[in-house]
Design a protein around this motif. Structure first.
Motif, PDB file in Angstrom:
ATOM      1  N   LEU A   1       0.831  -1.198   0.000  1.00 24.52           N
ATOM      2  CA  LEU A   1       0.000   0.000   0.000  1.00 24.52           C
ATOM      3  C   LEU A   1       0.869   1.253   0.000  1.00 24.52           C
ATOM      4  O   LEU A   1       1.946   1.271   0.589  1.00 24.52           O
ATOM      5  CB  LEU A   1      -0.891   0.004   1.238  1.00 24.52           C
ATOM      6  CG  LEU A   1      -1.948  -1.091   1.291  1.00 24.52           C
ATOM      7  CD1 LEU A   1      -2.678  -1.042   2.624  1.00 24.52           C
ATOM      8  CD2 LEU A   1      -2.927  -0.940   0.152  1.00 24.52           C
TER       9      LEU A   1
ATOM     10  N   GLN B   1       2.195   4.847   1.142  1.00 27.38           N
ATOM     11  CA  GLN B   1       2.295   5.463   2.454  1.00 27.38           C
ATOM     12  C   GLN B   1       1.435   6.716   2.505  1.00 27.38           C
ATOM     13  O   GLN B   1       1.328   7.447   1.532  1.00 27.38           O
ATOM     14  CB  GLN B   1       3.741   5.832   2.771  1.00 27.38           C
ATOM     15  CG  GLN B   1       4.638   4.635   2.954  1.00 27.38           C
ATOM     16  CD  GLN B   1       4.281   3.829   4.172  1.00 27.38           C
ATOM     17  OE1 GLN B   1       3.971   4.367   5.216  1.00 27.38           O
ATOM     18  NE2 GLN B   1       4.304   2.511   4.042  1.00 27.38           N
TER      19      GLN B   1
ATOM     20  N   MET C   1      -5.441   3.579  11.586  1.00 28.33           N
ATOM     21  CA  MET C   1      -5.850   2.369  10.867  1.00 28.33           C
ATOM     22  C   MET C   1      -4.719   1.821   9.995  1.00 28.33           C
ATOM     23  O   MET C   1      -4.643   0.621   9.760  1.00 28.33           O
ATOM     24  CB  MET C   1      -7.098   2.644  10.038  1.00 28.33           C
ATOM     25  CG  MET C   1      -8.326   2.840  10.899  1.00 28.33           C
ATOM     26  SD  MET C   1      -9.813   3.137   9.972  1.00 28.33           S
ATOM     27  CE  MET C   1     -10.135   1.523   9.322  1.00 28.33           C
ATOM     28  N   GLN C   2      -3.817   2.691   9.537  1.00 27.40           N
ATOM     29  CA  GLN C   2      -2.683   2.204   8.770  1.00 27.40           C
ATOM     30  C   GLN C   2      -1.707   1.446   9.666  1.00 27.40           C
ATOM     31  O   GLN C   2      -1.153   0.431   9.261  1.00 27.40           O
ATOM     32  CB  GLN C   2      -1.963   3.355   8.074  1.00 27.40           C
ATOM     33  CG  GLN C   2      -0.823   2.885   7.195  1.00 27.40           C
ATOM     34  CD  GLN C   2      -0.016   4.016   6.614  1.00 27.40           C
ATOM     35  OE1 GLN C   2       0.000   5.106   7.165  1.00 27.40           O
ATOM     36  NE2 GLN C   2       0.661   3.753   5.520  1.00 27.40           N
ATOM     37  N   GLN C   3      -1.501   1.934  10.879  1.00 22.68           N
ATOM     38  CA  GLN C   3      -0.545   1.300  11.785  1.00 22.68           C
ATOM     39  C   GLN C   3      -1.107   0.038  12.439  1.00 22.68           C
ATOM     40  O   GLN C   3      -0.373  -0.923  12.648  1.00 22.68           O
ATOM     41  CB  GLN C   3      -0.124   2.287  12.878  1.00 22.68           C
ATOM     42  CG  GLN C   3       0.639   3.479  12.361  1.00 22.68           C
ATOM     43  CD  GLN C   3       1.981   3.099  11.773  1.00 22.68           C
ATOM     44  OE1 GLN C   3       2.664   2.220  12.290  1.00 22.68           O
ATOM     45  NE2 GLN C   3       2.349   3.746  10.686  1.00 22.68           N
ATOM     46  N   THR C   4      -2.398   0.053  12.774  1.00 20.59           N
ATOM     47  CA  THR C   4      -2.968  -1.075  13.520  1.00 20.59           C
ATOM     48  C   THR C   4      -3.907  -1.934  12.681  1.00 20.59           C
ATOM     49  O   THR C   4      -4.356  -2.973  13.152  1.00 20.59           O
ATOM     50  CB  THR C   4      -3.734  -0.564  14.749  1.00 20.59           C
ATOM     51  OG1 THR C   4      -4.803   0.281  14.309  1.00 20.59           O
ATOM     52  CG2 THR C   4      -2.818   0.201  15.676  1.00 20.59           C
ATOM     53  N   GLY C   5      -4.229  -1.484  11.483  1.00 19.51           N
ATOM     54  CA  GLY C   5      -5.137  -2.236  10.620  1.00 19.51           C
ATOM     55  C   GLY C   5      -6.592  -1.993  10.998  1.00 19.51           C
ATOM     56  O   GLY C   5      -6.921  -1.121  11.817  1.00 19.51           O
ATOM     57  N   TRP C   6      -7.457  -2.770  10.375  1.00 17.31           N
ATOM     58  CA  TRP C   6      -8.889  -2.630  10.657  1.00 17.31           C
ATOM     59  C   TRP C   6      -9.233  -2.894  12.110  1.00 17.31           C
ATOM     60  O   TRP C   6     -10.083  -2.212  12.674  1.00 17.31           O
ATOM     61  CB  TRP C   6      -9.691  -3.565   9.758  1.00 17.31           C
ATOM     62  CG  TRP C   6      -9.897  -3.003   8.395  1.00 17.31           C
ATOM     63  CD1 TRP C   6      -9.197  -3.312   7.270  1.00 17.31           C
ATOM     64  CD2 TRP C   6     -10.848  -2.010   8.014  1.00 17.31           C
ATOM     65  NE1 TRP C   6      -9.651  -2.567   6.225  1.00 17.31           N
ATOM     66  CE2 TRP C   6     -10.679  -1.768   6.643  1.00 17.31           C
ATOM     67  CE3 TRP C   6     -11.818  -1.302   8.700  1.00 17.31           C
ATOM     68  CZ2 TRP C   6     -11.446  -0.855   5.957  1.00 17.31           C
ATOM     69  CZ3 TRP C   6     -12.582  -0.397   8.005  1.00 17.31           C
ATOM     70  CH2 TRP C   6     -12.398  -0.182   6.647  1.00 17.31           C
TER      71      TRP C   6
END
Length: 127
Positions: free
Chosen positions: A2, A4, A18-23
């Motif tokens: 993905l 950045q 959400m990018q660091q920890t996901g959904w």
């Protein structure tokens, strides 16, 4: 892989979370905020004071609309505006307003008839 995201904005803080920890991380954060709003809503439904109830619904509407607008901005459903996520986005004015509204909500719910904030004689009981 993905692309950045650019540097984290104060208003769009949900995207880097959400990018660091996901959904799961984003859903946990959104669940906590929704649970807080629902808890405050339930507390205002139990109060006897009509003015306090209406003021409480206004507080919930203000925080809920900001939450919904910010989430819709992240997903590209609404235009990007300077509306931060309640209690999460850093901004001195909105963060101070969020906590002032939370204190006001606690004050309204603490003044319910027959209910004290600290029932063990912590200064709230009548002398």
């Amino acid at each position: 892989m993905l692309p950045q995201l650019p540097e984290a904005s104060r208003e769009l803080i949900l995207a880097p979370v959400m990018q660091q920890t996901g959904w799961p991380g984003g859903l946990i954060l959104m669940t906590f905020l929704l649970a807080l709003l629902l808890y405050i809503f339930r507390a205002f439904n139990r109060t006897d004071d009509l003015y306090g109830r209406i003021l409480g619904y206004g507080i919930i509407a203000f925080l809920g609309i900001r939450f919904a607008w910010n989430t819709a901005m992240i997903f590209g459903l609404l235009p990007v505006a300077g509306i931060g996520l309640p209690f999460v986005s850093y901004g001195p004015s909105f963060l101070a307003l969020d906590f002032c509204l939370l204190v006001l909500a606690l004050n309204i719910t603490a003044r319910q008839s027959g209910r004290a904030l600290i029932p063990d004689g912590g200064g709230n009981a009548p002398n």
